[in-house]
Design an enzyme around this catalytic site. Structure first.
Site, short mmCIF file in Angstrom:
data_model
loop_
_atom_site.label_atom_id
_atom_site.label_comp_id
_atom_site.label_asym_id
_atom_site.label_seq_id
_atom_site.Cartn_x
_atom_site.Cartn_y
_atom_site.Cartn_z
N ARG A 27 1.48 0.26 2.77
CA ARG A 27 2.33 -0.93 2.97
C ARG A 27 1.40 -2.04 3.45
O ARG A 27 0.73 -1.88 4.48
CB ARG A 27 3.43 -0.66 4.00
CG ARG A 27 4.10 -1.93 4.48
CD ARG A 27 5.35 -1.69 5.28
NE ARG A 27 6.42 -1.23 4.42
CZ ARG A 27 7.70 -1.18 4.78
NH1 ARG A 27 8.06 -1.57 6.00
NH2 ARG A 27 8.62 -0.74 3.95
N ARG A 40 15.84 7.21 0.12
CA ARG A 40 14.39 6.94 0.12
C ARG A 40 13.63 8.26 0.12
O ARG A 40 12.64 8.42 -0.58
CB ARG A 40 14.02 6.13 1.38
CG ARG A 40 14.55 4.71 1.43
CD ARG A 40 13.94 3.82 0.38
NE ARG A 40 12.50 3.76 0.48
CZ ARG A 40 11.81 2.94 1.30
NH1 ARG A 40 12.46 2.10 2.07
NH2 ARG A 40 10.49 2.94 1.31
N GLN A 51 11.90 1.29 -2.71
CA GLN A 51 13.25 0.99 -2.26
C GLN A 51 14.22 0.95 -3.44
O GLN A 51 15.33 1.50 -3.37
CB GLN A 51 13.26 -0.38 -1.56
CG GLN A 51 14.64 -0.81 -1.09
CD GLN A 51 15.17 0.09 0.01
OE1 GLN A 51 14.48 0.32 0.99
NE2 GLN A 51 16.37 0.64 -0.16
N1 CP Z 1 13.72 -0.52 3.73
C1 CP Z 1 12.52 -0.32 4.30
O1 CP Z 1 11.48 -0.30 3.63
O2 CP Z 1 12.57 -0.08 5.62
P1 CP Z 1 11.33 0.04 6.63
O3 CP Z 1 10.73 -1.34 6.76
O4 CP Z 1 11.92 0.54 7.90
O5 CP Z 1 10.34 1.01 6.05
N1 NVA Z 2 12.12 -8.23 2.50
C1 NVA Z 2 11.85 -7.40 3.65
C2 NVA Z 2 12.05 -5.95 3.30
C3 NVA Z 2 11.86 -5.00 4.44
C4 NVA Z 2 12.03 -3.58 4.05
C5 NVA Z 2 10.45 -7.65 4.17
O1 NVA Z 2 9.51 -7.71 3.38
O2 NVA Z 2 10.30 -7.80 5.38
#
Ligand code: CP
Ligand code: NVA
Length: 329
Positions: free
Chosen positions: A128, A315, A158
């Site tokens: 991430r 997920r 997601q």
């Molecule tokens: N929806 C999602 O990716 O959640 P997190 O940021 O908690 O991983």
């Molecule tokens: N759009 C949000 C999604 C979080 C899962 C972000 O990038 O913060």
């Protein structure tokens, strides 16, 4: 040239991907549609196979037996972190969660060198990160598969969970109408990619300054699905099978934009009036975390049309299918 959000990448800045000899899961539009369908079907079977079992027990099938998965986070996470960790362990694998700031990556080591080093220790990498270029460089230099666990631009894992969730409740998503209300952000981008790959229509409703990237809109349209931009949220949700929203400010957005964003996006809040206009059969989704009372009200989030916690659970199952696919390549 279209510039999204606060300092987001432009379509023209998007790094080119190399032809790769292995199954990286980098985005929905760059993964073959048949493989995506296979992953959703596999996820459903994986979920059914262990229904009711204690969460700490192994699956019957252990495709990650003897494998180690590195989970790198340069941004916060609850769902992605826990679901990848639990999923890998249930499939017989071992995991390590790494914070970007604690690694040499956060102190000047190149992404390419990091990729080559990690590939000597682990069998699969999930990251991430902020810029999509980091993900691409990692994949270009790794000799093990890489999974996109969210960038500023997309969030494919997601949306795989969201497709699985929709189909559990309503059957095949092909031909259905999805409405995205709010910011045309990274999650919206992956929904657009999925529209083209899974064959559903998508209407975006939000202010013009927060439209999704034209490149992604055009890409979905080129695959023959209907992508509409409708400024009136009540007209947008007419006939919707699914209404989706997300936070008004993403993790990469500047906090200084908060007041302006809130003013722009308030008309696009998903509340009981909007869900009533969508009709009783429309589902409601949100990837979470949510700001209750902002992009969606608690009445909707906890109401009968909401499937937000099924999405969160899925997920786990969807990513198990993704990890399995990566290691089959
Ligand atoms: N929806 C999602 O990716 O959640 P997190 O940021 O908690 O991983
Ligand atoms: N759009 C949000 C999604 C979080 C899962 C972000 O990038 O913060």
């Amino acid at each position: 040239m279209h510039i999204r959000g606060d300092g987001g990448q432009t379509a023209a800045d998007c790094p080119k991907t190399k032809d790769r000899p292995m199954n990286h899961f980098l985005d929905i539009h760059t993964t073959p549609a048949d493989d995506l369908r296979g992953m959703i079907d596999a996820a459903r079977k994986i979920k059914e196979a262990r229904a009711g079992r204690p969460k700490g027990t192994l699956d019957d099938d252990l495709p990650l037996d003897g494998r180690i998965v590195a989970l790198i986070f340069e941004k916060p996470s609850t769902r992605t972190r826990v679901s990848f960790d639990v999923g890998a362990r249930q499939m017989g694998g071992q995991t390590m969660v790494l914070s970007g700031t604690d690694m040499q990556l956060g102190h000047g080591e190149t992404i390419g060198d990091t990729a080559r080093v990690l590939s000597r220790y682990v069998d699969l990498i999930m990251i991430r990160t902020f810029d999509e270029a980091t993900l691409i460089e990692l994949a270009d230099n790794a000799t093990v598969p890489v999974i996109n666990g969210l960038t500023n631009r997309t969030h494919p894992c997601q949306i795989m969970a969201d497709i699985l969730t929709f189909e559990e409740h309503r059957g095949p998503i092909a031909g259905k109408k999805v409405v995205w209300s709010g910011d045309g952000n990274n999650v919206c981008a992956s929904f657009l990619h999925a529209a083209g790959q899974f064959g559903f229509d998508l209407t975006f409703t939000g202010p013009e300054t927060l439209d999704p990237e034209p490149l992604f809109v055009q890409g979905a349209r080129a695959k023959g699905v209907e992508i509409k931009i409708e400024r009136d949220p009540f007209r947008a949700v007419d006939g919707a099978d699914l209404v989706v929203t997300d936070t008004w400010l993403s993790m990469h957005d500047s906090q200084s934009a908060q007041e302006r964003r809130h003013n722009q996006l308030r008309p696009y809040q998903v509340n009981e009036h909007l869900m009533k206009a969508a009709g009783p059969d429309a589902l409601f989704m949100h990837c979470l975390p949510a700001h209750r009372g902002e992009e969606a009200t608690s009445a909707v989030m906890d109401g009968p049309q909401s499937v937000i916690f099924d999405e969160a659970e899925n997920r786990l199952h969807a990513q198990k299918a993704i990890m399995r696919w990566c290691l089959q390549g």
